[in-house]
Design an enzyme around this catalytic site. Structure first.
Site, PDB file in Angstrom:
ATOM      1  CG  ASP A 189      -2.273   0.635   0.929  1.00 27.09           C
ATOM      2  OD1 ASP A 189      -2.370   1.431  -0.027  1.00 27.09           O
ATOM      3  OD2 ASP A 189      -3.238   0.341   1.661  1.00 27.09           O
TER       4      ASP A 189
ATOM      5  CG  ASP B  98      -9.021   2.415  -0.550  1.00 23.86           C
ATOM      6  OD1 ASP B  98      -8.538   1.299  -0.808  1.00 23.86           O
ATOM      7  OD2 ASP B  98      -8.378   3.308   0.044  1.00 23.86           O
TER       8      ASP B  98
END
Length: 723
Positions: free
Chosen positions: A475, A545
């Site tokens: 990430d 997301d």
């Protein structure tokens, strides 16, 4: 496939495409043609000047001016007033070089690009590469232009190498990967714009006079603009029209510009963003631009997408996972966020193993003393007090349940509240003496520094060596601010953004090579760094997301223009959805999420038997069909940006089977009957469609009838088999 030089014309071609470069009498490289296959000997330079105020450098040819001619790699400050492909300043402040043809060479296959990700070949027979050297002897400047042409795909890969051949330093202030000049005409373009949790939305515009385009200044390719452009004849659609797709294999600041000048010609450029960019080149030093991948289609958007999908799936993605189906996973993030224990994780794992899930991924919160997003990034040691075991022991527990085990990292980041920051406060990107601007309560490690890169490689190697970790989610949850590196002198601070990305690529190359059997997934707050550069190291990327099914219709539709389904992470999450609050049926969420690397992101231990059984059926269906989703030709049938409905399909290479997906975004009473016209089938073949036998031509021209009463989220998956 061939590259020929005849009558001062380089002709790069295959059965469907031509790209022609002409060396003029003045030794300029002119962009003579790019498009459907033609014969090079039939065309010539058009150099008619429409009026006064044109500059020329050849008194014997007063009608010859670079201010209107199409060029391959145009200079700044000479006789062309349009956007330049490169800009340099020498030690005397001079900045008007002019490149002239010097030499060329032909190479079988495709040379590697040192330090940068790029498309590759597995055999020299797949492609051929032309390398043209142009130079300005006065400035001591040399540029090598690379063109790789594929035999069986309408693909040209381009990049440039800029070399200082002089005795003094020079500053490179701009170096684009590709510059294309198109003749006067009516054009449109599409780019993929958005924001966090709203990535890759289609934005279609008419090309107009002046400069238009898009860019990232964030230090990453960005949620707001993906490094991809579709430039096409006005009115082009999925099936008709000339399309030029340009995709930049790069993960940092980029810029795409379209410039239509006074006489209607159009210049298109793509490459590193010149914003805050300058690169010092000492004697003999070379700067290499990222690769730009050009795809031409004479039959609309679908054919362009098929070419990108096949190329990126088989010649950009690498490693053992390139051609494998992806494991179905459960990620605990939206199920628990930071609030988890070993028992809670194992309860989720128990439910997952019973319904056929294949991989458990432990997300953020397992290290340091991290129970929220305010601390511990950089302290990559397990919080055994919270977890109640080591990572190796947790992986073993998952394996006992028949699940692979995966782990979340954010290796590029550092928290102010961390042991690492207290020990090495100078390792973060910040301006000395100035309070830094935080994002998500965190700073970014300076990857231009060798010791930082070695630290990241070291801790990842230790963790992956000491536990059975088969998946890594990588990430990156903020963009770069306070740009400064203590490791760079003042006259090299303009190199920071690019050197950061080079440092990242060095880390990724090292770690993924050391652990070739680990499946790496890229993520940057979802789609913040969803680009071809990352796919070179990680064969899939978390698309967004936003896990809401309706929002994912837009995100996955836009992304499908360039990215294959095999590279798209897509999950079913809980309702009400955590991003937009929408309540969608489990059937709808599953239908949308099955179009990529499929998984779940919720607490399975809280679900009842009915929901778990439905998930079990979804998993069974996906396992039966995921090979087709990953390798089939993808067709967009109904556009969610312009319709209440969305529909798409996959067709196997042999055209013997297909999967059709249909989703209603917003229902209306007394809805119309939909005749869903399919694509890509064999016209004369007979297909079984829900027990009814129909020919391919009927399915494509008449369509499948959908006349059910609609409701929001109504969906169908139609399986089609050749008989």
């Amino acid at each position: 496939m061939a590259i020929e030089l005849k009558d001062n014309k380089f002709h790069m071609f295959n059965d469907e495409m031509s790209y022609i470069i002409e060396i003029s009498r003045q030794k300029d490289l002119l962009n003579s043609y790019y498009g459907a296959r033609i014969d090079a000997e039939d065309i010539e330079i058009q150099s008619n000047l429409p009026g006064a105020f044109f500059c020329h450098a050849d008194d014997n040819a007063p009608s010859y001016s670079l201010s209107v001619l199409a060029q391959e790699y145009p200079s700044a400050g000479a006789s062309d007033f349009r956007s330049p492909a490169y800009e340099i300043t020498n030690d005397k402040g001079m900045h008007t070089p002019e490149l002239k043809y010097k030499s060329h060479e032909l190479v079988k296959g495709k040379p590697k690009i040192s330090g940068l990700p790029a498309v590759y070949t597995e055999s020299d027979d797949e492609a051929e590469t032309l390398i043209i050297t142009a130079a300005d002897e006065f400035y001591g400047l040399e540029v090598r232009l690379f063109y790789t042409v594929f035999e069986k795909l309408n693909v040209i890969c381009r990049h440039a190498e800029v070399k200082n051949c002089g005795k003094s330093d020079m500053m490179l202030n701009n170096a684009q990967s590709v510059s294309l000049d198109f003749p006067a005409g009516e054009y449109e373009y599409i780019h993929l714009e958005g924001a966090w949790v709203r990535e890759k939305h289609i934005d279609r515009n008419n090309v107009h006079k002046g400069i238009q385009g898009f860019e990232s200044r964030r230090g990453a390719s960005g949620h707001t603009e993906n490094p991809f452009l579709m430039f096409f004849d006005k009115g082009t659609n999925e099936d008709y029209g000339n399309v030029y797709g340009i995709s930049l294999v790069y993960s940092g600041n980029h810029r795409f510009i379209i410039e239509q000048e006074a006489y209607e010609t159009v210049r298109v450029q793509a490459g590193i963003n010149p914003f805050e960019f300058s690169f010092k080149l000492s004697e003999g030093e070379v700067f290499t631009t990222p690769e730009a991948v050009l795809v031409y289609s004479d039959s609309g958007f679908a054919k362009m997408s098929h070419t990108f999908h096949k190329l990126y799936r088989t010649r950009l993605c690498r490693g053992v996972w390139r051609d494998k189906v992806r494991p179905i996973l459960i990620n605990n993030w939206e199920g628990t966020y930071f609030d988890f224990t070993k028992d809670k994780l194992l309860n989720i794992a128990d439910a997952a193993s019973q319904i056929g899930v294949e991989l458990f991924v432990l997300d953020d919160g397992w290290f340091g003393h991290r129970n929220d997003d305010c601390s511990s990034l950089g302290d990559w040691y397990v919080n055994e007090k919270k977890l109640g075991c080591t990572i190796a022991e947790l992986a073993e527990e998952m394996n006992k349940r028949g699940l692979k085990f995966g782990l979340w990292f954010e290796p590029e980041m550092i928290s102010e509240d961390s042991d690492l920051h207290r020990e090495h406060p100078d390792w973060s990107i910040s301006v000395p003496g100035v309070k830094p601007h935080l994002g998500r309560h965190q700073l970014i490690l300076d990857l231009t520094r060798k010791e930082v890169r070695e630290y990241i490689i070291g801790f990842l190697t230790d963790i992956l060596n000491n536990a059975n970790i088969e998946y890594v989610k990588w990430d990156m949850n903020r963009n770069i601010t306070d740009v400064y590196s203590a490791s760079l002198p003042f006259n090299r601070q303009g190199e920071f953004y690019h050197r950061y990305i080079l440092g990242l690529y060095e880390i990724l190359e090292t770690v993924t090579s050391r652990f070739p059997n680990v499946l790496f997934e890229g993520c940057s707050g979802g789609g913040g760094r969803n680009d071809p550069g990352m796919l070179y190291y990680m064969p899939q990327n978390w698309a967004s997301d936003d896990t809401d099914a309706t929002e994912r219709l837009y995100i996955q539709y836009g992304g499908s223009m360039v990215y294959p389904a095999s590279t798209v992470g897509s999950h079913v999450s809980a309702v009400p959805n955590h991003q937009v609050g929408r309540i969608s049926s489990l059937k709808t969420r599953g239908t949308v999420a099955m179009n990529g690397a499929f998984g779940y992101e919720l607490d399975l231990s809280l679900l009842g038997e009915e929901e778990l059984n439905e998930m079990k059926e979804q998993i069974k269906f996906y396992k039966e069909n995921r090979e087709l989703v990953i390798t089939g030709d993808y067709y967009r049938l109904l556009n969610p940006f312009t319709s209440r409905h969305s529909a798409w399909m996959y067709v196997s290479e042999n055209k013997k089977e297909a999967l059709v997906y249909y989703v209603v975004k917003t229902a209306r009473p007394s809805n119309e009957t939909v005749y869903l016209q399919l694509k890509g089938l064999n016209p004369t073949a007979k297909y079984n469609v829900d027990g009814k036998i129909m020919t391919g031509r009927t399915l494509m021209n008449h369509g499948v009838i959908i006349d059910d009463t609609e409701y929001d989220g109504y969906c169908r998956i139609i399986r089609i088999h050749n008989i």
